[in-house]
Design a protein around this motif. Structure first.
Motif, PDB file in Angstrom:
ATOM      1  N   THR A   1       0.825  -1.199   0.000  1.00 54.29           N
ATOM      2  CA  THR A   1       0.000   0.000   0.000  1.00 54.29           C
ATOM      3  C   THR A   1       0.863   1.253   0.000  1.00 54.29           C
ATOM      4  OG1 THR A   1      -1.725   1.222   1.177  1.00 54.29           O
ATOM      5  CG2 THR A   1      -0.196  -0.068   2.526  1.00 54.29           C
ATOM      6  N   GLU A   2       0.340   2.303  -0.590  1.00 54.94           N
ATOM      7  CA  GLU A   2       1.061   3.575  -0.573  1.00 54.94           C
ATOM      8  C   GLU A   2       0.806   4.345   0.720  1.00 54.94           C
ATOM      9  OE1 GLU A   2      -2.703   5.173  -2.953  1.00 54.94           O
ATOM     10  OE2 GLU A   2      -1.301   3.658  -3.584  1.00 54.94           O
ATOM     11  N   TYR A   3      -0.177   3.902   1.510  1.00 54.86           N
ATOM     12  CA  TYR A   3      -0.457   4.537   2.794  1.00 54.86           C
ATOM     13  C   TYR A   3       0.606   4.144   3.817  1.00 54.86           C
ATOM     14  CZ  TYR A   3      -5.036   5.398   0.774  1.00 54.86           C
ATOM     15  OH  TYR A   3      -6.045   5.802  -0.056  1.00 54.86           O
ATOM     16  N   SER A   4       0.765   4.974   4.836  1.00 52.48           N
ATOM     17  CA  SER A   4       1.685   4.605   5.915  1.00 52.48           C
ATOM     18  C   SER A   4       1.108   3.409   6.655  1.00 52.48           C
ATOM     19  CB  SER A   4       1.880   5.777   6.883  1.00 52.48           C
ATOM     20  OG  SER A   4       0.716   5.972   7.668  1.00 52.48           O
ATOM     21  N   VAL A   5       1.976   2.659   7.330  1.00 49.19           N
ATOM     22  CA  VAL A   5       1.516   1.507   8.103  1.00 49.19           C
ATOM     23  C   VAL A   5       0.502   1.954   9.157  1.00 49.19           C
ATOM     24  CG1 VAL A   5       2.253  -0.170   9.842  1.00 49.19           C
ATOM     25  CG2 VAL A   5       3.436  -0.045   7.685  1.00 49.19           C
ATOM     26  N   GLU A   6       0.762   3.092   9.762  1.00 48.66           N
ATOM     27  CA  GLU A   6      -0.144   3.606  10.796  1.00 48.66           C
ATOM     28  C   GLU A   6      -1.550   3.865  10.224  1.00 48.66           C
ATOM     29  OE1 GLU A   6      -0.549   7.634  13.411  1.00 48.66           O
ATOM     30  OE2 GLU A   6       1.466   6.762  13.283  1.00 48.66           O
ATOM     31  N   GLU A   7      -1.615   4.516   9.050  1.00 49.13           N
ATOM     32  CA  GLU A   7      -2.910   4.805   8.419  1.00 49.13           C
ATOM     33  C   GLU A   7      -3.631   3.516   8.009  1.00 49.13           C
ATOM     34  OE1 GLU A   7      -2.433   8.974   6.056  1.00 49.13           O
ATOM     35  OE2 GLU A   7      -1.226   7.292   5.306  1.00 49.13           O
ATOM     36  N   TYR A   8      -2.886   2.590   7.409  1.00 52.13           N
ATOM     37  CA  TYR A   8      -3.492   1.349   6.918  1.00 52.13           C
ATOM     38  C   TYR A   8      -3.970   0.478   8.081  1.00 52.13           C
ATOM     39  CZ  TYR A   8      -4.284  -1.513   2.759  1.00 52.13           C
ATOM     40  OH  TYR A   8      -4.858  -2.183   1.726  1.00 52.13           O
ATOM     41  N   THR A   9      -3.190   0.430   9.138  1.00 45.05           N
ATOM     42  CA  THR A   9      -3.587  -0.327  10.321  1.00 45.05           C
ATOM     43  C   THR A   9      -4.848   0.282  10.931  1.00 45.05           C
ATOM     44  OG1 THR A   9      -1.297  -0.943  10.770  1.00 45.05           O
ATOM     45  CG2 THR A   9      -2.842  -1.126  12.596  1.00 45.05           C
ATOM     46  N   LYS A  10      -4.914   1.598  10.986  1.00 43.21           N
ATOM     47  CA  LYS A  10      -6.085   2.289  11.521  1.00 43.21           C
ATOM     48  C   LYS A  10      -7.332   1.943  10.708  1.00 43.21           C
ATOM     49  CE  LYS A  10      -7.632   6.898  12.867  1.00 43.21           C
ATOM     50  NZ  LYS A  10      -7.289   8.319  12.936  1.00 43.21           N
ATOM     51  N   MET A  11      -7.196   1.876   9.379  1.00 40.08           N
ATOM     52  CA  MET A  11      -8.320   1.500   8.522  1.00 40.08           C
ATOM     53  C   MET A  11      -8.800   0.093   8.866  1.00 40.08           C
ATOM     54  SD  MET A  11      -9.291  -0.563   5.726  1.00 40.08           S
ATOM     55  CE  MET A  11      -7.753  -1.052   4.973  1.00 40.08           C
ATOM     56  N   TYR A  12      -7.858  -0.865   8.974  1.00 46.06           N
ATOM     57  CA  TYR A  12      -8.238  -2.235   9.309  1.00 46.06           C
ATOM     58  C   TYR A  12      -8.914  -2.299  10.680  1.00 46.06           C
ATOM     59  CZ  TYR A  12      -6.497  -5.060   5.455  1.00 46.06           C
ATOM     60  OH  TYR A  12      -6.339  -5.667   4.236  1.00 46.06           O
ATOM     61  N   LYS A  13      -8.348  -1.596  11.654  1.00 41.96           N
ATOM     62  CA  LYS A  13      -8.907  -1.604  13.006  1.00 41.96           C
ATOM     63  C   LYS A  13     -10.329  -1.038  13.031  1.00 41.96           C
ATOM     64  CE  LYS A  13      -6.043  -0.951  16.546  1.00 41.96           C
ATOM     65  NZ  LYS A  13      -5.000  -0.356  17.408  1.00 41.96           N
ATOM     66  N   SER A  14     -10.621  -0.090  12.151  1.00 42.60           N
ATOM     67  CA  SER A  14     -11.968   0.473  12.089  1.00 42.60           C
ATOM     68  C   SER A  14     -12.990  -0.553  11.600  1.00 42.60           C
ATOM     69  CB  SER A  14     -11.994   1.719  11.198  1.00 42.60           C
ATOM     70  OG  SER A  14     -11.900   1.384   9.832  1.00 42.60           O
ATOM     71  N   HIS A  15     -12.496  -1.669  11.040  1.00 47.22           N
ATOM     72  CA  HIS A  15     -13.363  -2.749  10.565  1.00 47.22           C
ATOM     73  C   HIS A  15     -13.246  -4.009  11.430  1.00 47.22           C
ATOM     74  CE1 HIS A  15     -14.643  -0.616   6.972  1.00 47.22           C
ATOM     75  NE2 HIS A  15     -13.381  -0.251   6.796  1.00 47.22           N
ATOM     76  N   GLY A  16     -12.742  -3.855  12.657  1.00 44.64           N
ATOM     77  CA  GLY A  16     -12.721  -4.969  13.600  1.00 44.64           C
ATOM     78  C   GLY A  16     -11.474  -5.833  13.584  1.00 44.64           C
ATOM     79  N   TRP A  17     -10.454  -5.461  12.819  1.00 41.75           N
ATOM     80  CA  TRP A  17      -9.198  -6.198  12.800  1.00 41.75           C
ATOM     81  C   TRP A  17      -8.331  -5.747  13.969  1.00 41.75           C
ATOM     82  CZ3 TRP A  17      -7.642  -9.635   8.765  1.00 41.75           C
ATOM     83  CH2 TRP A  17      -8.591  -9.798   7.759  1.00 41.75           C
ATOM     84  N   LYS A  18      -7.388  -6.592  14.369  1.00 38.88           N
ATOM     85  CA  LYS A  18      -6.473  -6.257  15.464  1.00 38.88           C
ATOM     86  C   LYS A  18      -5.043  -6.404  15.004  1.00 38.88           C
ATOM     87  CE  LYS A  18      -9.689  -7.582  18.986  1.00 38.88           C
ATOM     88  NZ  LYS A  18      -9.813  -7.777  20.394  1.00 38.88           N
ATOM     89  N   GLU A  19      -4.179  -5.552  15.591  1.00 36.15           N
ATOM     90  CA  GLU A  19      -2.756  -5.703  15.343  1.00 36.15           C
ATOM     91  C   GLU A  19      -2.295  -6.980  16.020  1.00 36.15           C
ATOM     92  OE1 GLU A  19      -0.265  -2.069  15.660  1.00 36.15           O
ATOM     93  OE2 GLU A  19      -2.140  -1.211  16.431  1.00 36.15           O
ATOM     94  N   LEU A  20      -1.285  -7.603  15.478  1.00 38.16           N
ATOM     95  CA  LEU A  20      -0.823  -8.885  16.008  1.00 38.16           C
ATOM     96  C   LEU A  20      -0.478  -8.802  17.486  1.00 38.16           C
ATOM     97  CD1 LEU A  20      -0.294 -11.820  15.395  1.00 38.16           C
ATOM     98  CD2 LEU A  20       2.015 -11.202  14.761  1.00 38.16           C
ATOM     99  N   GLN A  21       0.199  -7.733  17.927  1.00 35.28           N
ATOM    100  CA  GLN A  21       0.602  -7.645  19.323  1.00 35.28           C
ATOM    101  C   GLN A  21      -0.585  -7.463  20.260  1.00 35.28           C
ATOM    102  OE1 GLN A  21       1.671  -5.478  16.977  1.00 35.28           O
ATOM    103  NE2 GLN A  21       1.651  -3.399  17.715  1.00 35.28           N
ATOM    104  N   GLU A  22      -1.787  -7.140  19.732  1.00 36.76           N
ATOM    105  CA  GLU A  22      -2.961  -7.000  20.577  1.00 36.76           C
ATOM    106  C   GLU A  22      -3.624  -8.343  20.867  1.00 36.76           C
ATOM    107  OE1 GLU A  22      -5.829  -4.343  18.939  1.00 36.76           O
ATOM    108  OE2 GLU A  22      -4.395  -2.727  18.710  1.00 36.76           O
ATOM    109  N   ILE A  23      -3.279  -9.367  20.107  1.00 36.11           N
ATOM    110  CA  ILE A  23      -3.906 -10.668  20.249  1.00 36.11           C
ATOM    111  C   ILE A  23      -3.396 -11.356  21.506  1.00 36.11           C
ATOM    112  CG2 ILE A  23      -4.300 -12.913  19.119  1.00 36.11           C
ATOM    113  CD1 ILE A  23      -5.487 -10.442  17.639  1.00 36.11           C
ATOM    114  N   SER A  24      -4.332 -11.899  22.282  1.00 33.62           N
ATOM    115  CA  SER A  24      -3.894 -12.623  23.493  1.00 33.62           C
ATOM    116  C   SER A  24      -4.348 -14.069  23.432  1.00 33.62           C
ATOM    117  CB  SER A  24      -4.464 -11.958  24.728  1.00 33.62           C
ATOM    118  OG  SER A  24      -5.864 -11.825  24.633  1.00 33.62           O
TER     119      SER A  24
END
Length: 91
Positions: A68-91
């Motif tokens: 993606t041409e977006y920053s990782v921060e922006e792209y991660t934020k988009m995914y999180k807005s749809h219920g996805w989690k960053e790997l380090q958030e998984i328990s």
């Protein structure tokens, strides 16, 4: 069974790699070649690989690698807005 949908991506602007995960509980196990739809995408994505661990009743589903041409921060934020989690958030 716990289904872990895994999406890896890389930002072409900052070169950082990232993985986000969306977790479902389902008796339907995706197979390689199936297509999965999600609010985060415009088109369904093809399942590239499925790994099943029957001992812990978990399934890992890998989707195609994205750039993606977006920053990782922006792209991660988009995914999180749809219920996805960053790997380090998984328990």
């Amino acid at each position: 069974m716990k289904i872990n949908i895994c999406q890896r991506f890389k930002s072409t602007t900052d070169g950082i790699l990232k993985m986000v995960v969306k977790i479902y509980n389902s008796n339907i196990i995706p197979r390689k070649g199936d297509f999965i739809e999600d609010e985060a995408w415009k088109k369904p994505k093809k399942v590239m690989e499925v790994t099943i661990n029957y001992n812990i009743e978990e399934c890992y589903v890998d989707l195609p690698f994205e750039e993606t041409e977006y920053s990782v921060e922006e792209y991660t934020k988009m995914y999180k807005s749809h219920g996805w989690k960053e790997l380090q958030e998984i328990s």
